[in-house]
Every structure is written in C-alpha cells, then in structure tokens.
Motif scaffolding. Sequence first.
Motif, PDB file in Angstrom:
ATOM      1  N   GLU A  64     -39.847  23.728   4.870  1.00 30.85           N
ATOM      2  CA  GLU A  64     -40.894  22.711   4.900  1.00 30.85           C
ATOM      3  C   GLU A  64     -40.272  21.325   5.079  1.00 30.85           C
ATOM      4  O   GLU A  64     -39.074  21.128   4.864  1.00 30.85           O
ATOM      5  CB  GLU A  64     -41.715  22.778   3.613  1.00 30.85           C
ATOM      6  CG  GLU A  64     -42.513  24.070   3.515  1.00 30.85           C
ATOM      7  CD  GLU A  64     -43.367  24.149   2.267  1.00 30.85           C
ATOM      8  OE1 GLU A  64     -43.292  23.259   1.402  1.00 30.85           O
ATOM      9  OE2 GLU A  64     -44.125  25.129   2.158  1.00 30.85           O
TER      10      GLU A  64
ATOM     11  N   GLU B  65     -37.225  19.414   3.031  1.00 32.01           N
ATOM     12  CA  GLU B  65     -36.673  20.473   2.194  1.00 32.01           C
ATOM     13  C   GLU B  65     -35.336  20.918   2.798  1.00 32.01           C
ATOM     14  O   GLU B  65     -35.228  21.089   4.013  1.00 32.01           O
ATOM     15  CB  GLU B  65     -37.663  21.652   2.175  1.00 32.01           C
ATOM     16  CG  GLU B  65     -37.394  22.707   1.167  1.00 32.01           C
ATOM     17  CD  GLU B  65     -38.507  23.763   1.145  1.00 32.01           C
ATOM     18  OE1 GLU B  65     -38.965  24.085   0.043  1.00 32.01           O
ATOM     19  OE2 GLU B  65     -38.904  24.277   2.217  1.00 32.01           O
TER      20      GLU B  65
ATOM     21  N   GLN C 127     -33.093  24.695  -0.840  1.00 28.39           N
ATOM     22  CA  GLN C 127     -34.340  24.515  -1.597  1.00 28.39           C
ATOM     23  C   GLN C 127     -35.412  25.473  -1.075  1.00 28.39           C
ATOM     24  O   GLN C 127     -36.168  26.064  -1.857  1.00 28.39           O
ATOM     25  CB  GLN C 127     -34.838  23.069  -1.486  1.00 28.39           C
ATOM     26  CG  GLN C 127     -33.984  22.067  -2.224  1.00 28.39           C
ATOM     27  CD  GLN C 127     -34.336  20.625  -1.852  1.00 28.39           C
ATOM     28  OE1 GLN C 127     -34.767  20.326  -0.734  1.00 28.39           O
ATOM     29  NE2 GLN C 127     -34.140  19.711  -2.806  1.00 28.39           N
ATOM     30  N   CYS C 128     -35.471  25.603   0.235  1.00 21.18           N
ATOM     31  CA  CYS C 128     -36.438  26.511   0.858  1.00 21.18           C
ATOM     32  C   CYS C 128     -36.221  27.941   0.376  1.00 21.18           C
ATOM     33  O   CYS C 128     -37.174  28.626  -0.015  1.00 21.18           O
ATOM     34  CB  CYS C 128     -36.301  26.445   2.377  1.00 21.18           C
ATOM     35  SG  CYS C 128     -37.226  27.730   3.244  1.00 21.18           S
TER      36      CYS C 128
ATOM     37  N   LYS D  44     -34.758  29.095  -2.341  1.00 18.67           N
ATOM     38  CA  LYS D  44     -35.128  29.264  -3.751  1.00 18.67           C
ATOM     39  C   LYS D  44     -36.648  29.376  -3.899  1.00 18.67           C
ATOM     40  O   LYS D  44     -37.156  30.237  -4.611  1.00 18.67           O
ATOM     41  CB  LYS D  44     -34.587  28.104  -4.584  1.00 18.67           C
ATOM     42  CG  LYS D  44     -33.075  28.171  -4.773  1.00 18.67           C
ATOM     43  CD  LYS D  44     -32.557  27.026  -5.585  1.00 18.67           C
ATOM     44  CE  LYS D  44     -32.754  27.219  -7.025  1.00 18.67           C
ATOM     45  NZ  LYS D  44     -31.618  27.614  -7.823  1.00 18.67           N
ATOM     46  N   ARG D  45     -37.389  28.486  -3.205  1.00 19.42           N
ATOM     47  CA  ARG D  45     -38.854  28.489  -3.268  1.00 19.42           C
ATOM     48  C   ARG D  45     -39.429  29.773  -2.670  1.00 19.42           C
ATOM     49  O   ARG D  45     -40.273  30.434  -3.277  1.00 19.42           O
ATOM     50  CB  ARG D  45     -39.404  27.261  -2.528  1.00 19.42           C
ATOM     51  CG  ARG D  45     -40.929  27.224  -2.449  1.00 19.42           C
ATOM     52  CD  ARG D  45     -41.443  26.070  -1.598  1.00 19.42           C
ATOM     53  NE  ARG D  45     -40.872  26.010  -0.268  1.00 19.42           N
ATOM     54  CZ  ARG D  45     -41.204  26.812   0.749  1.00 19.42           C
ATOM     55  NH1 ARG D  45     -42.095  27.783   0.589  1.00 19.42           N
ATOM     56  NH2 ARG D  45     -40.645  26.665   1.944  1.00 19.42           N
ATOM     57  N   GLU D  46     -38.972  30.124  -1.467  1.00 17.85           N
ATOM     58  CA  GLU D  46     -39.516  31.299  -0.780  1.00 17.85           C
ATOM     59  C   GLU D  46     -39.257  32.597  -1.551  1.00 17.85           C
ATOM     60  O   GLU D  46     -40.125  33.452  -1.647  1.00 17.85           O
ATOM     61  CB  GLU D  46     -38.929  31.415   0.631  1.00 17.85           C
ATOM     62  CG  GLU D  46     -39.508  30.426   1.621  1.00 17.85           C
ATOM     63  CD  GLU D  46     -40.892  30.792   2.111  1.00 17.85           C
ATOM     64  OE1 GLU D  46     -41.386  31.913   1.836  1.00 17.85           O
ATOM     65  OE2 GLU D  46     -41.510  29.945   2.781  1.00 17.85           O
TER      66      GLU D  46
ATOM     67  N   GLN E 207     -38.798  32.872  -4.747  1.00 12.68           N
ATOM     68  CA  GLN E 207     -39.678  32.837  -5.930  1.00 12.68           C
ATOM     69  C   GLN E 207     -41.093  33.277  -5.536  1.00 12.68           C
ATOM     70  O   GLN E 207     -41.722  34.090  -6.209  1.00 12.68           O
ATOM     71  CB  GLN E 207     -39.695  31.424  -6.534  1.00 12.68           C
ATOM     72  CG  GLN E 207     -40.559  31.288  -7.765  1.00 12.68           C
ATOM     73  CD  GLN E 207     -40.069  32.101  -8.941  1.00 12.68           C
ATOM     74  OE1 GLN E 207     -38.918  32.034  -9.304  1.00 12.68           O
ATOM     75  NE2 GLN E 207     -40.944  32.883  -9.546  1.00 12.68           N
ATOM     76  N   GLU E 208     -41.591  32.749  -4.403  1.00  9.68           N
ATOM     77  CA  GLU E 208     -42.949  33.088  -3.948  1.00  9.68           C
ATOM     78  C   GLU E 208     -43.062  34.541  -3.494  1.00  9.68           C
ATOM     79  O   GLU E 208     -44.040  35.222  -3.801  1.00  9.68           O
ATOM     80  CB  GLU E 208     -43.357  32.177  -2.779  1.00  9.68           C
ATOM     81  CG  GLU E 208     -43.587  30.727  -3.169  1.00  9.68           C
ATOM     82  CD  GLU E 208     -43.798  29.817  -1.963  1.00  9.68           C
ATOM     83  OE1 GLU E 208     -43.855  30.315  -0.810  1.00  9.68           O
ATOM     84  OE2 GLU E 208     -43.907  28.589  -2.173  1.00  9.68           O
TER      85      GLU E 208
ATOM     86  N   GLU F 130     -35.666  34.314  -9.388  1.00  7.99           N
ATOM     87  CA  GLU F 130     -34.921  33.071  -9.187  1.00  7.99           C
ATOM     88  C   GLU F 130     -33.533  33.435  -8.684  1.00  7.99           C
ATOM     89  O   GLU F 130     -32.885  34.346  -9.213  1.00  7.99           O
ATOM     90  CB  GLU F 130     -34.810  32.310 -10.511  1.00  7.99           C
ATOM     91  CG  GLU F 130     -34.166  30.947 -10.347  1.00  7.99           C
ATOM     92  CD  GLU F 130     -34.015  30.216 -11.670  1.00  7.99           C
ATOM     93  OE1 GLU F 130     -33.096  29.391 -11.763  1.00  7.99           O
ATOM     94  OE2 GLU F 130     -34.803  30.479 -12.598  1.00  7.99           O
TER      95      GLU F 130
END
Length: 128
Positions: free
Chosen positions: A38, A41, A45-46, A48-50, A52-53, A58
Amino acid sequence: MKDVTAAVIIKDDLILIARRGKNENLEGKWEFPGGKIEKDETPQQCLKREIQEELNIEIEVGDFLGESIYKYSNGEIRLLAYFSIIIEGEMKLSVHDKVKWVNIKEMDTFDFAPADVPLVKRLKESLM
C-alpha cells in the motif's frame, strides 16, 4: 506495475506454502503468502500486515530472497520475496483454502502461480 510481497516462512527445514481459495484470483494455485504494497508502506511492513490478515500470525521479516516480474492478463506485478519466521499466533486462513509445510525437494510437485515459479527456483538454489 504493482509491487507485491511474498513471505518465505521456514520452520524446522520446512517451507510454508498456501493454496489460493475458491473465487480468488489464481484459484487453486500454490504461492508464498503475501500481498500488495500500500501507499507509504515498506515491503516489510506490507508483509507483516498481509500475513496477519491472511494467516492470523505475526512474522519477523528477514533477508530478501529475490524478485520476480510477471505479466498477468490483469496487469504486471513485481513480486518481492523475503525470508520470514513466525513469532506468534495460530494460523487461521482467509484467502487461502489450504496451507502446507513442505521440504525443498517437494516444491516441484505443486502447481505454483506463475510469478512464484522463479522464486521457487531461487529458493531451491539457495537451500540445496
């Protein structure tokens, strides 16, 4: 061109791969999990977020494995792959219908998404 990330998660000499679920782009294809970067980002960071989603876990993002550029019918992507390890969490799938821990020699027996294929090759070269 869209920048997309992929996590090469290794645990006990096994690699986590995930199969795209029903009604998803590339349904039934195996891949290293990840997603689109995104605005504002970093790839790390992407990831880690993706993760998690998508997997409800983690991760810690490590070294860069490599990139793969592939032109799909709906556009071109640059897939950036990073070695990663699980920090915590219990896996729960959202866009995938299956995950599997495989050894490096088994990788050729799975039908990977085209953008992931060069990364599988690079991973095999780095681990064998």
